[in-house]
Enzyme design. Structure first.
Site, PDB file in Angstrom:
ATOM      1  N   HIS A 189      -8.860   1.358  -6.100  1.00 42.80           N
ATOM      2  CA  HIS A 189      -8.186   0.478  -5.105  1.00 42.80           C
ATOM      3  C   HIS A 189      -6.451   0.986  -5.337  1.00 42.80           C
ATOM      4  O   HIS A 189      -6.045   1.198  -6.390  1.00 42.80           O
ATOM      5  CB  HIS A 189      -8.266  -0.977  -5.453  1.00 42.80           C
ATOM      6  CG  HIS A 189      -9.697  -1.518  -5.256  1.00 42.80           C
ATOM      7  ND1 HIS A 189     -10.174  -1.504  -3.894  1.00 42.80           N
ATOM      8  CD2 HIS A 189     -10.623  -1.828  -6.161  1.00 42.80           C
ATOM      9  CE1 HIS A 189     -11.552  -1.803  -3.995  1.00 42.80           C
ATOM     10  NE2 HIS A 189     -11.857  -1.910  -5.519  1.00 42.80           N
TER      11      HIS A 189
ATOM     12  N   TYR B  76       0.815  -1.350  -0.043  1.00 45.25           N
ATOM     13  CA  TYR B  76       0.094  -0.073  -0.091  1.00 45.25           C
ATOM     14  C   TYR B  76       0.824   1.179  -0.011  1.00 45.25           C
ATOM     15  O   TYR B  76       0.146   2.458   0.027  1.00 45.25           O
ATOM     16  CB  TYR B  76      -1.013   0.003   1.167  1.00 45.25           C
ATOM     17  CG  TYR B  76      -1.797  -1.232   1.135  1.00 45.25           C
ATOM     18  CD1 TYR B  76      -2.855  -1.367   0.152  1.00 45.25           C
ATOM     19  CD2 TYR B  76      -1.986  -2.099   2.321  1.00 45.25           C
ATOM     20  CE1 TYR B  76      -3.876  -2.396   0.218  1.00 45.25           C
ATOM     21  CE2 TYR B  76      -2.639  -3.386   2.295  1.00 45.25           C
ATOM     22  CZ  TYR B  76      -3.820  -3.560   1.250  1.00 45.25           C
ATOM     23  OH  TYR B  76      -4.592  -4.414   1.203  1.00 45.25           O
TER      24      TYR B  76
HETATM   25  O1  CA2 Z   1      -5.890  -2.056  -2.569  1.00 45.08           O
HETATM   26  C1  CA2 Z   1      -6.900  -1.459  -1.958  1.00 45.08           C
HETATM   27  O2  CA2 Z   1      -7.248  -0.104  -2.009  1.00 45.08           O
HETATM   28  C2  CA2 Z   1      -7.896  -2.172  -1.119  1.00 45.08           C
HETATM   29  O3  CA2 Z   1      -9.140  -1.699  -1.222  1.00 45.08           O
HETATM   30  C3  CA2 Z   1      -7.479  -2.315   0.489  1.00 45.08           C
HETATM   31  C4  CA2 Z   1      -8.195  -3.409   1.158  1.00 45.08           C
HETATM   32  C5  CA2 Z   1      -8.181  -4.570   0.667  1.00 45.08           C
HETATM   33  O4  CA2 Z   1      -9.038  -5.403   1.538  1.00 45.08           O
HETATM   34  C6  CA2 Z   1      -8.586  -4.784  -0.746  1.00 45.08           C
HETATM   35  O5  CA2 Z   1      -8.555  -5.808  -1.262  1.00 45.08           O
HETATM   36  C7  CA2 Z   1      -7.653  -3.746  -1.750  1.00 45.08           C
HETATM   37  C8  CA2 Z   1      -7.429  -3.265   2.600  1.00 45.08           C
HETATM   38  C9  CA2 Z   1      -7.464  -1.876   3.361  1.00 45.08           C
HETATM   39  C10 CA2 Z   1      -6.899  -2.050   4.414  1.00 45.08           C
HETATM   40  O6  CA2 Z   1      -5.482  -1.551   4.532  1.00 45.08           O
HETATM   41  C11 CA2 Z   1      -4.512  -1.507   5.396  1.00 45.08           C
HETATM   42  C12 CA2 Z   1      -3.231  -0.859   5.048  1.00 45.08           C
HETATM   43  C13 CA2 Z   1      -2.261  -1.088   6.091  1.00 45.08           C
HETATM   44  C14 CA2 Z   1      -2.607  -1.652   7.331  1.00 45.08           C
HETATM   45  C15 CA2 Z   1      -3.647  -2.314   7.632  1.00 45.08           C
HETATM   46  C16 CA2 Z   1      -4.392  -2.331   6.499  1.00 45.08           C
END
Ligand code: CA2
Length: 147
Positions: free
Chosen positions: A102, A25
């Site tokens: 996303h 991310y």
């Molecule tokens: O890629 C994306 O933006 C997602 O929507 C992010 C979601 C995931 O479940 C999707 O499949 C794709 C996850 C969001 C949570 O992100 C975190 C980042 C850092 C630490 C914990 C969670």
């Protein structure tokens, strides 16, 4: 909210952005993303309404709130993308331009992330472009104004 508002909604756990999994991310926090979005909106004379919730019903209430009369809606539903018929139903009742965002490329990750309940109830998709994808989404909303 009014016709100049871009509503950006963020789903569960996105409040933790920047804390974990930077290889997936990146290192930006959600506050950083909000700042990027605000700059992009202000440059176009638009007003940003940026929200995050870990609760499905809260997100649905916000989708309903923005369903008409605003410039557009940008949604990163996070995990609810892959599970929520209820959020999909709410999105299908939205009459303003809708963008699914996303940060990561969900098609290149685990199988359970490949399907999105939101894809066919959104008008544009920005997937796997990192947090810059939010700005792309806002720019797409801008491109749709007054059409
Ligand atoms: O890629 C994306 O933006 C997602 O929507 C992010 C979601 C995931 O479940 C999707 O499949 C794709 C996850 C969001 C949570 O992100 C975190 C980042 C850092 C630490 C914990 C969670």
């Amino acid at each position: 909210m009014d016709s100049t508002t871009v509503l950006v909604l963020n789903g569960p756990n996105l409040n933790l952005l920047g804390e974990r999994e930077p290889e997936i991310y990146g290192s930006a926090t959600l506050a950083d993303v909000e700042n990027l979005c605000r700059v992009a909106c202000n440059a176009e004379g638009l007003t940003l309404e940026f929200r995050q919730s870990n609760h499905e019903g809260v997100l649905i209430d916000w989708v309903q709130e923005g369903r008409r009369g605003i410039a557009g809606m940008v949604v990163n539903a996070a995990g609810y993308t892959h599970t929520s018929v209820a959020l999909r139903d709410a999105m299908s009742a939205v009459s303003v331009p809708r963008v699914e965002v996303h940060i990561s490329d969900i098609s290149a990750r685990e199988e359970f992330r490949h399907h999105s309940y939101l894809t066919d109830v959104t008008d544009h998709h920005v997937i796997g472009r990192g947090v810059a994808g939010y700005v792309e989404a806002i720019q797409w909303v801008v491109s749709r104004r007054h059409r």
